[in-house]
Scaffold this active site. Sequence first.
Site, PDB file in Angstrom:
ATOM      1  CB  CYS A  49      -2.978   6.240   0.226  1.00 54.91           C
ATOM      2  SG  CYS A  49      -1.373   5.417   0.218  1.00 54.91           S
ATOM      3  CD1 TRP A  89      -2.012   8.879  -5.941  1.00 55.70           C
ATOM      4  CD2 TRP A  89      -4.061   8.956  -5.050  1.00 55.70           C
ATOM      5  NE1 TRP A  89      -2.182   7.745  -5.188  1.00 55.70           N
ATOM      6  CE2 TRP A  89      -3.432   7.759  -4.628  1.00 55.70           C
ATOM      7  CE3 TRP A  89      -5.354   9.220  -4.597  1.00 55.70           C
ATOM      8  CZ2 TRP A  89      -4.059   6.831  -3.801  1.00 55.70           C
ATOM      9  CZ3 TRP A  89      -5.985   8.302  -3.771  1.00 55.70           C
ATOM     10  CH2 TRP A  89      -5.336   7.121  -3.387  1.00 55.70           C
ATOM     11  CE  LYS A 126       4.283   1.803  -7.471  1.00 56.38           C
ATOM     12  NZ  LYS A 126       3.821   0.960  -6.342  1.00 56.38           N
ATOM     13  CE1 TYR A 127       4.577  10.212 -12.998  1.00 57.13           C
ATOM     14  CE2 TYR A 127       2.873   8.787 -13.934  1.00 57.13           C
ATOM     15  CZ  TYR A 127       4.036   9.534 -14.080  1.00 57.13           C
ATOM     16  OH  TYR A 127       4.656   9.592 -15.303  1.00 57.13           O
ATOM     17  CB  THR A 128       3.009   6.386  -5.036  1.00 56.04           C
ATOM     18  OG1 THR A 128       4.375   6.780  -4.808  1.00 56.04           O
ATOM     19  CG2 THR A 128       2.978   5.196  -5.982  1.00 56.04           C
ATOM     20  CB  VAL A 129       0.132   9.951  -1.992  1.00 60.15           C
ATOM     21  CG1 VAL A 129      -0.156  11.104  -2.926  1.00 60.15           C
ATOM     22  CG2 VAL A 129      -1.017   8.937  -2.002  1.00 60.15           C
ATOM     23  CD  GLU A 144       9.136   3.271   1.477  1.00 63.89           C
ATOM     24  OE1 GLU A 144       8.489   2.829   2.446  1.00 63.89           O
ATOM     25  OE2 GLU A 144       8.957   2.889   0.296  1.00 63.89           O
ATOM     26  CE1 TYR A 192      -3.522  -1.471  -1.936  1.00 64.94           C
ATOM     27  CE2 TYR A 192      -2.707  -1.986   0.261  1.00 64.94           C
ATOM     28  CZ  TYR A 192      -3.327  -1.113  -0.611  1.00 64.94           C
ATOM     29  OH  TYR A 192      -3.755   0.109  -0.165  1.00 64.94           O
TER      30      TYR A 192
END
Length: 329
Positions: A49, A89, A126-129, A144, A192
Amino acid sequence: MGKTAIDETSTDGEFKRTESSFRSWISSKEGCDIPAVADRYHLYISYACPWASRCFATLKLKGLDHAIGVTSTKPKWERTKEGEGHFGWTFPSSDNEEPGAQPDPINNAKTVRELYDIANPNYTGKYTVPVLWDKAKKTIVNNENSDIIRMLNSEFNHLAKRPDFDLYPRDLQAKIDEVNAWVYDSINNGVYRCGFATKQKPYEEAFEALFNALDRCEDILSKQRYLCGNVFTEADLRLFKTLIRFDEVSSGVYVVHFKCNKKLIREYPNLFNFVKDVYQMDGISDTVRMDHIKKHYYGSHPSINPYGVIPVGSVIDYSTPHDRHKFNT
């Protein structure tokens, strides 16, 4: 049902990224609620990422490895919950399962999704890194990347091995903010917007904006070493993390996978030398894993690459000499 970035494409075919949800701030000020102290925070990333690896790079540049732990997920998205179609992830079950990835040492979570569930059982985003985790409060401080970069840059200087290394110097802040705005919209997020577009018009609009912005960067870097002058700033780090993923050699995820194929970065003399310049800074190469990058993009987006075949490509050596020393630093 869990969400991913792929779900953020509107009915008109345009990719529209939603904002991060956890935005608390760590401070070095005495008596603050979330203090900048050693061994309290943990950074969860993915090498794949670009947003997360920006934060890891900042931590390395500042010399905060000893004060803030880092754990990387596996590169390829996997199912996060039985009975659901959400892929995201995940952490390996052992240190030997996936080179470069580690089991979660703090919460013993199997997925990043579990971290969000611990922080907020009612979370629906969302389940983000990246995820910057507070071990004391057992919650997510911030997810963030732009916030995390700023906090690592300024709030932990009393712990940093390189406290004078400033990615956001006061006299350049207005310029950095201005550059970040158009680089983010047209390049960082622009790739993106090309890759996740589902209709021709929004794809072509994003494509044109992307290469206009790359031309603009090439022109700027023909006159000075970095985007905001001859001092390396967060604007350069943010651009670098997109460019290192661009060409079909090495990772090639943008020019091939996201159909950003008008021109390669190595066809821009100044941009290409800029990438090598940044890559060769102390600690930066440690934050770049081409194997994770390729596995993630080509293996995690079945709507774009249904069979998950990873292009072989060739290898580019970013450690070869560059010409950026011609500018005063």
